[in-house]
Design an enzyme around this catalytic site. Sequence first.
Site, PDB file in Angstrom:
ATOM      1  N   TYR A  22     -12.701   9.985   3.988  1.00  0.00           N
ATOM      2  CA  TYR A  22     -13.317   9.142   3.281  1.00  0.00           C
ATOM      3  C   TYR A  22     -13.202   8.230   4.328  1.00  0.00           C
ATOM      4  CZ  TYR A  22     -12.733  12.741  -0.330  1.00  0.00           C
ATOM      5  OH  TYR A  22     -12.999  14.238  -1.366  1.00  0.00           O
TER       6      TYR A  22
ATOM      7  N   HIS B 102       1.200  -1.237  -0.278  1.00  0.00           N
ATOM      8  CA  HIS B 102      -0.058  -0.664   0.047  1.00  0.00           C
ATOM      9  C   HIS B 102       0.579   1.856  -0.007  1.00  0.00           C
ATOM     10  CE1 HIS B 102      -4.156  -2.569   2.153  1.00  0.00           C
ATOM     11  NE2 HIS B 102      -3.209  -2.989   0.665  1.00  0.00           N
TER      12      HIS B 102
END
Length: 375
Positions: A251, A148
Site C-alpha cells: 500500500y 503506531h
Amino acid sequence: MFRHLFFASLSLFLLGACNASTDASEPRPYQVEVLTDGLSHPWSMAFLPGGEVLITEKAGRLRIWRDGKLLENTVSGLPDIHPTGQGGLLDLALHPDFADNRWLYFSYVANHEGDATTHVARGRYRDARLSDVEVLFIAEPAGDTGRHFGSRLVFDQDGYLYLTVGDRGEQPRAQDLSDHAGGTHRLHADGRIPDDNPFVDRDDVKPSFYTYGNRNAQGMTVHPDTGVIWQVEHGPRGGDELNIIEAGNNYGWPVITYGINYSGSQIGEGITHKEGMEQPVHYWDPSIAPSGLAVYTGDAFPDWQGNFFVGALAHEHLARLVLEDNKVVKEEKLLEERGERIRDVRQGPDGLLWILTDESNGSLLRLKPATDSRP
C-alpha cells in the site's frame, strides 16, 4: 481487482466531499444516547451473548457494561500490559464460535526484549475472568517509540484472524518484510501461520504478512455481504486512507502518500502513484485521524444500509461514507457538536451504532432513530 485509481477531477470531488457536513436546517434522523461515561480512554468493545459489553481502557483495564451500567469491578486474568504513548490494552475480537469455546482475543502493548511492541493473545472469558491465556503473536523487533502500534483485530468469514501493526513511527520499517511493523498479518485462530499466506515460502519475510506498506491502521472490518476486508489507516499530515485489503499488496507507505511530514517536508519519493503500489479507495486531506470502521447493515436506519462509518480523532466526528462501486460518492459528518474524539464504532446486536469516545472521561454512546423510544 477492487482498487480505484484517483484521477485529478475525482480527487477534487472527493476532497470537496470530505468537507461536507449535515445541513443544520435538516432534522437529524438519529438521537444520541449516552449509555455510560466514566471510561478512561476506551479503545474497543465486544458484544457478548446475553447482552454484556466488554470495553478496553488503554491504561490496561477491561471493563464490563451490563444491564445498563458500567461495573466497578474489572475483568481479571489479563497478562502484563505496558501502557506507553499510544499503546496499552487496545482491541478486542470474539472467536467466531465464542458461544461454545469462550475465546476472547485482545491486542495490547507489552515489553519484549527490553522494548515495547504489539502483542495479540487470547483467553477464555467466563464470569469476569480470563483463563488459559496464551500469547499468539508478538511484533518483532520491538521498538523504543510509543507510536503506531496498529492493533486492530478481525476474523474473516473463513475464520482467519487479521491484525494490524503500525510502522512504530519509523517509516522505512513499513517496506521491510523481515520486520513485522507496517502491515496486516493473518493467522489461524490458534496463532499458526496459514499455508496460503502470500509470502509464506520466502525465507526473508515474516510469514504472517498479508499486506505491507501500511502506516498505522486502526480501523478494520469485514464487509458482512461481500466478505471483503476494509481498513482505514492514519496518514501523516494529510493522507489518511480507506483501503481494500488483498493478499500480497503493497500500500505504498512511505514511498508514496497523499500526505506530508508534520514539518511540511515531502515524504518518500514525494509522489502519490508508483507501479506495484496500491492506490487508496479514498483519502482525506486534511487528515481526520481515522480510528474505528463499521459497515452498517441494520434495519433501524434504512437510508444508511451499506454505508461505512469511520471514527475521527483529529476532527472529532463520526464520518458517514456512501459508496457506489467501491468509490466514495458522499461524506457526511455526524456528532461534530459533541467535540469528542471518536475511537471506535460498531454495529451492535440491536442493529444500532455503538460508539466509544477517546477521552479521559470517555463515553459509550449509541445512535438510534430520532423516533425510537426503546429504553
